[in-house]
Design an enzyme around this catalytic site. Sequence first.
Site, PDB file in Angstrom:
ATOM      1  N   HIS A  18      79.977  33.739  35.689  1.00  0.00           N
ATOM      2  CA  HIS A  18      79.578  32.808  34.621  1.00  0.00           C
ATOM      3  C   HIS A  18      79.047  33.570  33.402  1.00  0.00           C
ATOM      4  CE1 HIS A  18      77.984  28.954  33.038  1.00  0.00           C
ATOM      5  NE2 HIS A  18      77.051  29.741  32.519  1.00  0.00           N
ATOM      6  N   GLU A  19      78.104  34.459  33.663  1.00  0.00           N
ATOM      7  CA  GLU A  19      77.510  35.214  32.558  1.00  0.00           C
ATOM      8  C   GLU A  19      78.507  36.184  31.929  1.00  0.00           C
ATOM      9  OE1 GLU A  19      74.756  34.337  31.332  1.00  0.00           O
ATOM     10  OE2 GLU A  19      74.258  32.955  32.960  1.00  0.00           O
ATOM     11  N   HIS A  22      80.312  34.463  29.132  1.00  0.00           N
ATOM     12  CA  HIS A  22      79.565  34.487  27.873  1.00  0.00           C
ATOM     13  C   HIS A  22      79.646  35.868  27.222  1.00  0.00           C
ATOM     14  CE1 HIS A  22      77.984  30.531  28.518  1.00  0.00           C
ATOM     15  NE2 HIS A  22      77.216  30.873  29.533  1.00  0.00           N
TER      16      HIS A  22
END
Length: 341
Positions: A18-19, A22
């Site tokens: 997920h990170e 980003h």
Amino acid sequence: MLTLLVALIFFGVLIMVHELGHFLAGRLVGIHAEEFSIGMGPKLFGFSRKGTQFSVRALPIGGYVKFLGEDEKSDDPRAFNNASLWRRMAVIVAGPAMNILLAVVLLAVFYMSYGIYEVVPEILEVVEDSPADRAGLMPGDRIIEVDDVSVEGLQAQEAVEAIRNAIRQKGGNELEIVVRRDGENISVKLVPEYSDQSDSYVIGIVFGRIRRYGLMPSIGLAFNQAGRIMFLMVDMLRALIFRGQGLNEVMGPVGIVGEIGKAVQAGMQQLLSLAVIITLNLGIINLIPFPALDGGRLALLLIEGVRGKPLEPEKEGFIHFIGFVVLILLMVLVTYQDIMR
């Protein structure tokens, strides 16, 4: 201990993906990340590369990417607050998108490694010395009629269900089956036998098979299945938020760790399936327009687009802080509910 270790790795991978979404999106659009962290709390270890601090922290309850100028003003052209609206939106959406992409990858691996159970109205196997065997039915025969009930033209799943229901309803009484063999219709009569194993009447034929797929078909199936699961999740989420349905079934960290433990005991196939569900949940929930979630940040960016000017970074940071506190309280409440179960 094994369950806890697997759970930590499990959550660590999902959060990292997920990170990473980003982080990579930020790199792609020219927004500088000051820190990429897995976990929260005190830093255990880390290293610096290209001006970004990569760290692993003590509490395995999340992770984050801290962008320059994300919650405060900065004059640096690489700062989040100085990037165009679409660049900032791309960075926010990339996290949940990576979770959804991970689910597609896991589903594709599942279809290639384990396959899926498929049914066809064509007999794949005849059990030796069963009613079907004694009546002369053979592999390759296609059932088109059961006791004057036609199944010809039905979808495979519907046809097989109709055949099975007809056999169950007949019980231990004689029934007539019409099959097509080499272009010719053949009628046979037989009496179903009761099976203790399935607790129903059977005739000894096998319709289903495990089918494994190649890379490209698996990817196509994975996108399709991920879409179906997401649609169901959104529908369930809507029922939970607006009608309170399923509130008692919501799981927190303790409940999820328990499910991971069951999956570990069941094997890799079950663990893969659970990973797909959790990563899709993570992607969808993060898109909810609530402060501290990616959806909340996205909503503020949309408001900025309408207003033509952004909120003060300090105000936005405070809004997300309040949202974070509420999320922690909800997590504590759900964890208490898990323990009481």
